[in-house]
Write a protein that holds these residues in place. Structure first.
Motif, PDB file in Angstrom:
ATOM      1  N   THR A   1       0.820  -1.211   0.000  1.00 54.95           N
ATOM      2  CA  THR A   1       0.000   0.000   0.000  1.00 54.95           C
ATOM      3  C   THR A   1       0.854   1.262   0.000  1.00 54.95           C
ATOM      4  O   THR A   1       0.509   2.261  -0.643  1.00 54.95           O
ATOM      5  N   TYR A   2       1.985   1.224   0.706  1.00 53.94           N
ATOM      6  CA  TYR A   2       2.820   2.422   0.828  1.00 53.94           C
ATOM      7  C   TYR A   2       3.483   2.783  -0.502  1.00 53.94           C
ATOM      8  O   TYR A   2       3.758   3.951  -0.768  1.00 53.94           O
ATOM      9  N   PHE A   3       3.753   1.823  -1.325  1.00 50.79           N
ATOM     10  CA  PHE A   3       4.377   2.085  -2.615  1.00 50.79           C
ATOM     11  C   PHE A   3       3.344   2.230  -3.739  1.00 50.79           C
ATOM     12  O   PHE A   3       3.621   2.827  -4.768  1.00 50.79           O
ATOM     13  N   TYR A   4       2.160   1.675  -3.534  1.00 51.68           N
ATOM     14  CA  TYR A   4       1.108   1.756  -4.538  1.00 51.68           C
ATOM     15  C   TYR A   4       0.705   3.217  -4.804  1.00 51.68           C
ATOM     16  O   TYR A   4       0.369   3.588  -5.940  1.00 51.68           O
ATOM     17  N   GLY A   5       0.766   4.032  -3.749  1.00 51.15           N
ATOM     18  CA  GLY A   5       0.471   5.462  -3.930  1.00 51.15           C
ATOM     19  C   GLY A   5       1.390   6.112  -4.955  1.00 51.15           C
ATOM     20  O   GLY A   5       0.988   7.021  -5.692  1.00 51.15           O
ATOM     21  N   GLY A   6       2.635   5.629  -5.004  1.00 51.01           N
ATOM     22  CA  GLY A   6       3.569   6.159  -5.991  1.00 51.01           C
ATOM     23  C   GLY A   6       3.138   5.844  -7.412  1.00 51.01           C
ATOM     24  O   GLY A   6       3.332   6.649  -8.336  1.00 51.01           O
ATOM     25  N   LEU A   7       2.520   4.677  -7.604  1.00 56.62           N
ATOM     26  CA  LEU A   7       2.020   4.308  -8.935  1.00 56.62           C
ATOM     27  C   LEU A   7       0.869   5.231  -9.359  1.00 56.62           C
ATOM     28  O   LEU A   7       0.762   5.610 -10.525  1.00 56.62           O
ATOM     29  N   ILE A   8       0.031   5.593  -8.400  1.00 50.64           N
ATOM     30  CA  ILE A   8      -1.048   6.544  -8.692  1.00 50.64           C
ATOM     31  C   ILE A   8      -0.460   7.895  -9.099  1.00 50.64           C
ATOM     32  O   ILE A   8      -0.930   8.538 -10.044  1.00 50.64           O
ATOM     33  N   LEU A   9       0.589   8.322  -8.394  1.00 51.76           N
ATOM     34  CA  LEU A   9       1.236   9.599  -8.728  1.00 51.76           C
ATOM     35  C   LEU A   9       1.841   9.565 -10.131  1.00 51.76           C
ATOM     36  O   LEU A   9       1.744  10.546 -10.878  1.00 51.76           O
TER      37      LEU A   9
END
Length: 387
Positions: free
Chosen positions: A126-134
């Motif tokens: 979850t913590y790295f998935y936000g980077g994919l959204i960005l």
């Protein structure tokens, strides 16, 4: 940038690709948008590379110790790619390959992040998935990609994510549905934002081109005679000033010829103002036949014309030009449903320059005075102004 009226009248957009249907207008738009695209791409690449690097602080918190070095290899490779793309924006070929360059940067950046996520335990995704959204929003709203190219890049990242974590790593169904909901939503929002931004930019381009065309039209009207389309007095004075500077700088001889049609008032009184206008238009056409491309023929007012002959060479050459202009009036003027108009002549005053203490106003004034000397005499001839 000068764009013809015909192109602006056929400026419709293709619905899905947002390209102008006229290829030439599409080319004009890309040339128009290129400077801004270069600037936007540079900012986007710098900000993206910095953020991608700062995201590495999460590695220490969530990655296994044996995976940190591998992840930093991936991170460094993506950042170096962004630096290479940034340098590429300074080359001329960026205009041709900008979309490919930016799309590859976004796709590789996203797949690199997914590769790092493959080293994470399930609970830390979850913590790295936000980077994919960005990165998805970066592709749509920040990179400078056109709508169809941004949409393709965003869909590639979506498919790559599902391949990586649904089939290869076999994430549980519920988290996978949740992840897909947000990344699909990011694609939808980003796609709409990208579509609207590009369509508005293209509409703004058309509006600016229409305003530029209108400004040029108004300027042309302000500097040209409405009846004959010849330069008016204001434009003539500017060109005489330029000719003076040219003559003085290059030690060249120029001449100004002031022409006034003899007996023009009886023509209007006899045949009417409409025929008089036709005569003036025909006179302008005939005079242009014997003038060079570098010469300026101007209508000052009424039946008065002025010829500015740059680099005429000598006083004798100016005299030859005056004779040619007079010869153009020898033939009768014949218009439809009208009797032939004969005996049209002109009186010409010639001012050869440069001379001491000259100015544009003085050149026209001296030629005018010489023309009146002819008027007071036999008319239908020419005379030189004293310099």
């Amino acid at each position: 940038m000068l764009i013809g009226q015909n192109l602006l009248e056929h400026s419709s957009l293709q619905k899905w690709t947002l390209r102008f249907k006229t290829k030439r207008l599409e080319l004009y738009y890309r040339l128009y948008a290129l400077p801004r695209l270069r600037q936007q791409a540079r900012i986007a690449l710098v900000v993206g590379a910095v953020m991608y690097g700062l995201y590495g602080f999460l590695d220490v918190l969530f990655l296994p110790a044996d995976a940190v070095l591998k992840v930093w290899y991936i991170r460094t490779g993506v950042i170096l790619l962004a630096v290479a793309a940034f340098c590429f924006t300074f080359f001329q070929k960026f205009g041709r390959y900008s979309q490919t360059c930016l799309a590859l940067t976004g796709i590789i950046g996203g797949t690199g992040l997914m590769a790092k996520m493959s080293f994470l335990p399930y609970w830390a995704l979850t913590y790295f998935y936000g980077g994919l959204i960005l990165i998805t929003f970066w592709v749509y709203c920040f990179s400078g990609l056109r709508f169809p190219n941004a949409l393709i890049s965003g869909l590639i990242l979506l498919v790559a994510f599902n391949v990586a974590f649904l089939w290869l790593h076999t994430l549980p169904l519920i988290p996978m549905v949740s992840y897909n909901f947000f990344i699909i939503s990011a694609n939808i929002v980003g796609a709409f934002a990208c579509y609207m931004a590009e369509s508005q930019n293209r509409a703004l381009f058309l509006r600016e081109m229409e305003l530029d065309k209108e400004r040029r039209l108004q300027l042309n009207r302000a500097l040209h005679d409405n009846l004959t389309s010849l330069p008016n007095r204001e434009l003539l004075m500017d060109r005489v000033e330029q000719a003076i500077n040219y003559a003085v700088r290059n030690d060249q001889v120029c001449a100004g010829l002031y022409l006034d049609l003899d007996g023009f008032k009886p023509i209007k009184d006899t045949y009417g103002h409409a025929v008089g206008d036709l005569v003036l238009q025909e006179v302008a056409k005939r005079f242009r036949r014997v003038l060079r491309d570098s010469d300026t023929l101007s209508r000052l007012s009424g039946h008065e014309f002025f010829v500015l002959a740059r680099d005429i060479g000598s006083r004798q050459a100016a005299e030859v030009m005056a004779k040619k202009l007079l010869q153009q009036l020898d033939q009768p003027f014949q218009f439809k449903h009208q009797p032939a108009i004969e005996h049209v002549s002109a009186s010409i005053g010639i001012c050869v320059f440069p001379y001491r203490d000259l100015s544009a106003v003085d050149v026209v004034r001296r030629a005018d005075q010489a023309m009146y000397e002819v008027k007071r005499g036999t008319k239908g001839g020419y005379a030189f102004a004293a310099t």
